[in-house]
Design a protein around this motif. Sequence first.
Motif, PDB file in Angstrom:
ATOM      1  N   ASP A  75       0.822  -1.208   0.000  1.00  0.00           N
ATOM      2  CA  ASP A  75       0.000   0.000   0.000  1.00  0.00           C
ATOM      3  C   ASP A  75       0.861   1.265   0.000  1.00  0.00           C
ATOM      4  OD1 ASP A  75       0.757   0.518   2.667  1.00  0.00           O
ATOM      5  OD2 ASP A  75      -1.062  -0.365   3.498  1.00  0.00           O
ATOM      6  N   LYS A  76       0.208   2.426   0.001  1.00  0.00           N
ATOM      7  CA  LYS A  76       0.916   3.695  -0.119  1.00  0.00           C
ATOM      8  C   LYS A  76       1.748   4.016   1.109  1.00  0.00           C
ATOM      9  CE  LYS A  76      -1.472   7.490  -0.010  1.00  0.00           C
ATOM     10  NZ  LYS A  76      -2.483   8.510  -0.351  1.00  0.00           N
ATOM     11  N   ASP A  77       1.507   3.355   2.213  1.00  0.00           N
ATOM     12  CA  ASP A  77       2.265   3.595   3.433  1.00  0.00           C
ATOM     13  C   ASP A  77       3.440   2.636   3.588  1.00  0.00           C
ATOM     14  OD1 ASP A  77       0.652   5.751   4.435  1.00  0.00           O
ATOM     15  OD2 ASP A  77      -0.898   4.283   4.884  1.00  0.00           O
ATOM     16  N   GLY A  78       3.729   1.838   2.545  1.00  0.00           N
ATOM     17  CA  GLY A  78       4.848   0.915   2.599  1.00  0.00           C
ATOM     18  C   GLY A  78       4.553  -0.359   3.359  1.00  0.00           C
ATOM     19  N   LEU A  79       3.299  -0.569   3.727  1.00  0.00           N
ATOM     20  CA  LEU A  79       2.878  -1.808   4.369  1.00  0.00           C
ATOM     21  C   LEU A  79       2.201  -2.698   3.334  1.00  0.00           C
ATOM     22  CD1 LEU A  79       1.438  -0.225   7.639  1.00  0.00           C
ATOM     23  CD2 LEU A  79       3.638  -1.410   7.370  1.00  0.00           C
ATOM     24  N   ALA A 316     -26.573   5.254  -0.661  1.00  0.00           N
ATOM     25  CA  ALA A 316     -26.131   5.525   0.710  1.00  0.00           C
ATOM     26  C   ALA A 316     -26.845   4.576   1.668  1.00  0.00           C
ATOM     27  CB  ALA A 316     -26.432   6.973   1.090  1.00  0.00           C
ATOM     28  N   GLY A 317     -26.230   4.342   2.815  1.00  0.00           N
ATOM     29  CA  GLY A 317     -26.836   3.463   3.807  1.00  0.00           C
ATOM     30  C   GLY A 317     -26.379   2.036   3.651  1.00  0.00           C
ATOM     31  N   ASN A 318     -26.052   1.395   4.758  1.00  0.00           N
ATOM     32  CA  ASN A 318     -25.669  -0.009   4.773  1.00  0.00           C
ATOM     33  C   ASN A 318     -24.389  -0.276   3.985  1.00  0.00           C
ATOM     34  OD1 ASN A 318     -26.180  -2.550   5.854  1.00  0.00           O
ATOM     35  ND2 ASN A 318     -27.339  -3.240   4.055  1.00  0.00           N
ATOM     36  N   GLN A 319     -23.533   0.734   3.888  1.00  0.00           N
ATOM     37  CA  GLN A 319     -22.235   0.612   3.224  1.00  0.00           C
ATOM     38  C   GLN A 319     -21.204   1.224   4.166  1.00  0.00           C
ATOM     39  OE1 GLN A 319     -23.008  -0.822   0.357  1.00  0.00           O
ATOM     40  NE2 GLN A 319     -24.936   0.055  -0.332  1.00  0.00           N
ATOM     41  N   PHE A 320     -20.203   0.476   4.570  1.00  0.00           N
ATOM     42  CA  PHE A 320     -19.278   1.024   5.554  1.00  0.00           C
ATOM     43  C   PHE A 320     -17.936   0.316   5.512  1.00  0.00           C
ATOM     44  CE2 PHE A 320     -21.148  -2.613   7.681  1.00  0.00           C
ATOM     45  CZ  PHE A 320     -20.104  -3.157   8.417  1.00  0.00           C
ATOM     46  N   GLY A 321     -16.943   0.961   6.123  1.00  0.00           N
ATOM     47  CA  GLY A 321     -15.647   0.354   6.345  1.00  0.00           C
ATOM     48  C   GLY A 321     -15.282   0.493   7.808  1.00  0.00           C
ATOM     49  N   GLU A 322     -14.742  -0.564   8.392  1.00  0.00           N
ATOM     50  CA  GLU A 322     -14.297  -0.531   9.778  1.00  0.00           C
ATOM     51  C   GLU A 322     -12.811  -0.851   9.816  1.00  0.00           C
ATOM     52  OE1 GLU A 322     -15.112  -2.678  14.140  1.00  0.00           O
ATOM     53  OE2 GLU A 322     -16.354  -3.189  12.396  1.00  0.00           O
ATOM     54  N   TYR A 323     -12.043  -0.016  10.521  1.00  0.00           N
ATOM     55  CA  TYR A 323     -10.595  -0.125  10.522  1.00  0.00           C
ATOM     56  C   TYR A 323     -10.091  -0.110  11.965  1.00  0.00           C
ATOM     57  CZ  TYR A 323     -11.640   1.232   5.762  1.00  0.00           C
ATOM     58  OH  TYR A 323     -12.184   1.282   4.513  1.00  0.00           O
ATOM     59  N   ILE A 324      -9.278  -1.089  12.316  1.00  0.00           N
ATOM     60  CA  ILE A 324      -8.716  -1.199  13.664  1.00  0.00           C
ATOM     61  C   ILE A 324      -7.200  -1.316  13.537  1.00  0.00           C
ATOM     62  CG2 ILE A 324      -8.675  -2.514  15.809  1.00  0.00           C
ATOM     63  CD1 ILE A 324     -11.474  -3.535  15.155  1.00  0.00           C
ATOM     64  N   ASN A 325      -6.486  -0.396  14.160  1.00  0.00           N
ATOM     65  CA  ASN A 325      -5.017  -0.384  14.133  1.00  0.00           C
ATOM     66  C   ASN A 325      -4.457  -0.210  12.724  1.00  0.00           C
ATOM     67  OD1 ASN A 325      -4.953  -0.916  16.960  1.00  0.00           O
ATOM     68  ND2 ASN A 325      -5.178  -3.113  16.557  1.00  0.00           N
ATOM     69  N   CYS A 326      -5.185   0.500  11.853  1.00  0.00           N
ATOM     70  CA  CYS A 326      -4.752   0.726  10.475  1.00  0.00           C
ATOM     71  C   CYS A 326      -4.244   2.150  10.291  1.00  0.00           C
ATOM     72  CB  CYS A 326      -5.908   0.469   9.507  1.00  0.00           C
ATOM     73  SG  CYS A 326      -6.472  -1.242   9.437  1.00  0.00           S
ATOM     74  N   THR A 327      -3.431   2.359   9.267  1.00  0.00           N
ATOM     75  CA  THR A 327      -2.957   3.702   8.954  1.00  0.00           C
ATOM     76  C   THR A 327      -4.087   4.515   8.315  1.00  0.00           C
ATOM     77  OG1 THR A 327      -2.206   3.121   6.723  1.00  0.00           O
ATOM     78  CG2 THR A 327      -0.642   2.806   8.536  1.00  0.00           C
ATOM     79  N   LYS A 328      -3.916   5.833   8.307  1.00  0.00           N
ATOM     80  CA  LYS A 328      -4.949   6.716   7.784  1.00  0.00           C
ATOM     81  C   LYS A 328      -5.130   6.620   6.265  1.00  0.00           C
ATOM     82  CE  LYS A 328      -4.498  10.107  11.518  1.00  0.00           C
ATOM     83  NZ  LYS A 328      -4.192  11.526  11.877  1.00  0.00           N
ATOM     84  N   GLY A 329      -4.198   5.972   5.597  1.00  0.00           N
ATOM     85  CA  GLY A 329      -4.313   5.834   4.153  1.00  0.00           C
ATOM     86  C   GLY A 329      -4.971   4.555   3.704  1.00  0.00           C
ATOM     87  N   THR A 330      -5.617   3.850   4.619  1.00  0.00           N
ATOM     88  CA  THR A 330      -6.205   2.543   4.308  1.00  0.00           C
ATOM     89  C   THR A 330      -7.658   2.675   3.853  1.00  0.00           C
ATOM     90  OG1 THR A 330      -4.856   1.621   6.099  1.00  0.00           O
ATOM     91  CG2 THR A 330      -6.590   0.219   5.204  1.00  0.00           C
ATOM     92  N   GLY A 331      -7.964   2.150   2.665  1.00  0.00           N
ATOM     93  CA  GLY A 331      -9.341   2.054   2.199  1.00  0.00           C
ATOM     94  C   GLY A 331     -10.110   3.364   2.269  1.00  0.00           C
ATOM     95  N   LEU A 332     -11.314   3.305   2.842  1.00  0.00           N
ATOM     96  CA  LEU A 332     -12.158   4.493   2.947  1.00  0.00           C
ATOM     97  C   LEU A 332     -11.581   5.523   3.907  1.00  0.00           C
ATOM     98  CD1 LEU A 332     -15.741   2.911   3.001  1.00  0.00           C
ATOM     99  CD2 LEU A 332     -14.587   4.034   1.088  1.00  0.00           C
ATOM    100  N   LEU A 333     -10.692   5.109   4.810  1.00  0.00           N
ATOM    101  CA  LEU A 333     -10.046   6.084   5.686  1.00  0.00           C
ATOM    102  C   LEU A 333      -9.315   7.146   4.881  1.00  0.00           C
ATOM    103  CD1 LEU A 333      -8.424   4.038   8.623  1.00  0.00           C
ATOM    104  CD2 LEU A 333     -10.367   5.623   8.761  1.00  0.00           C
ATOM    105  N   ALA A 334      -8.725   6.734   3.773  1.00  0.00           N
ATOM    106  CA  ALA A 334      -7.980   7.673   2.933  1.00  0.00           C
ATOM    107  C   ALA A 334      -8.895   8.752   2.373  1.00  0.00           C
ATOM    108  CB  ALA A 334      -7.281   6.928   1.792  1.00  0.00           C
ATOM    109  N   GLY A 335     -10.154   8.400   2.158  1.00  0.00           N
ATOM    110  CA  GLY A 335     -11.105   9.378   1.652  1.00  0.00           C
ATOM    111  C   GLY A 335     -11.407  10.481   2.630  1.00  0.00           C
ATOM    112  N   LEU A 336     -11.247  10.202   3.920  1.00  0.00           N
ATOM    113  CA  LEU A 336     -11.457  11.243   4.927  1.00  0.00           C
ATOM    114  C   LEU A 336     -10.397  12.325   4.823  1.00  0.00           C
ATOM    115  CD1 LEU A 336     -12.273   9.027   8.042  1.00  0.00           C
ATOM    116  CD2 LEU A 336     -13.910  10.234   6.579  1.00  0.00           C
ATOM    117  N   LEU A 337      -9.198  11.928   4.397  1.00  0.00           N
ATOM    118  CA  LEU A 337      -8.095  12.886   4.281  1.00  0.00           C
ATOM    119  C   LEU A 337      -8.326  13.878   3.149  1.00  0.00           C
ATOM    120  CD1 LEU A 337      -5.052  10.461   4.741  1.00  0.00           C
ATOM    121  CD2 LEU A 337      -6.145  11.891   6.466  1.00  0.00           C
ATOM    122  N   SER A 338      -9.068  13.446   2.129  1.00  0.00           N
ATOM    123  CA  SER A 338      -9.295  14.321   0.962  1.00  0.00           C
ATOM    124  C   SER A 338     -10.630  15.015   1.000  1.00  0.00           C
ATOM    125  CB  SER A 338      -9.181  13.489  -0.335  1.00  0.00           C
ATOM    126  OG  SER A 338     -10.139  12.440  -0.340  1.00  0.00           O
ATOM    127  N   ALA A 339     -11.389  14.799   2.087  1.00  0.00           N
ATOM    128  CA  ALA A 339     -12.727  15.401   2.184  1.00  0.00           C
ATOM    129  C   ALA A 339     -12.637  16.906   2.398  1.00  0.00           C
ATOM    130  CB  ALA A 339     -13.484  14.770   3.337  1.00  0.00           C
TER     131      ALA A 339
END
Length: 339
Positions: A75-79, A316-339
Amino acid sequence: MDLTTNERKLALKMPPNWVPPVPAWGSVFSEDVQQVSMCIIGCQHKDDADISDFIEALNNLSTKADVCDFATCEDKDGLYQTLATIYWADGKACADWLDSDAFALFWELYSDEKWGFGIFREVFNIPLERLETLFSGPIHNHGMSQIRKDIEGPIEHHGYWGGMRDRIPLSADDAFDTHQCLDVIEQNGNRIVVGAHENLCIIRSGQDWTLTKGEQREEYLNQIEPVLKAGMNFLRDEGEEVNCYSCRYMTQFSPYKGKKECTFGLAFFRTMADLEAWAESHPTHLAIFNTFLEIAPKYGPELQLQLWHEVSVLPAGNQFGEYINCTKGTGLLAGLLSA
């Protein structure tokens, strides 16, 4: 799939008298299938991490699913992200599986920091009216089309800019715009749950060169794959420029057997229009598209390389991503950075 102009609110993009440069086919699902549920479940880890127990547990847990494809990528974080893409033709069966004691125990076990890796799950429920699939041959199937009933084609609605949109039934009435952002539904320490907004666009686009030989194999590995990888790396590392939240360029593998000669890009775009804009005008995708068209037409139905994709535009609705101990560039988390 009826793509005629009758009673459409929005016009087809297909040019008049269009003849596709290469043949393609689409999947047909059983009439009792109204949506496909897709769960992307994996871990984010260092290259030398021991994730064998996690993979074995996930593999055993997924035996009742309709499809379970394993893959890994850097991934983009080198992991590394190693995951299963799991499909269910029965949305209730998927929901029951996610709510089961067995899954809860699995999720609780591997959410512990002692393992030294993060875990994530991305759950999407895709109505068929918001979905299209495309294949370069009439025989092979990959991804969710492993649960299809039949195949249609050769189809005419492909090979031109806008064909992807035209093949999605609901595009007759919906432009798939959005004015929303990804949203944090829940956050507790190192656990973040992200909700998808209306019309999030997902593409899983794959390549299978298992059957290629001789010249066709050399052309794929030496001409097509390098520009494909460059395009996927652009979306992974600089995707915010084109409103791509994240992109994983993944190599498939079978647990206990090793890597397959199959790859796919799994990308989340803000909207279908953003995916289309990258495909139609960005140099990284034009390089992929033009390189393919330099090679594929000369083989026609004798093309050994198997290409496919599935594109969905989510409600919308019933679509989600859950992340535990992940970097901020993972999956939908990365979209929060560009919001």
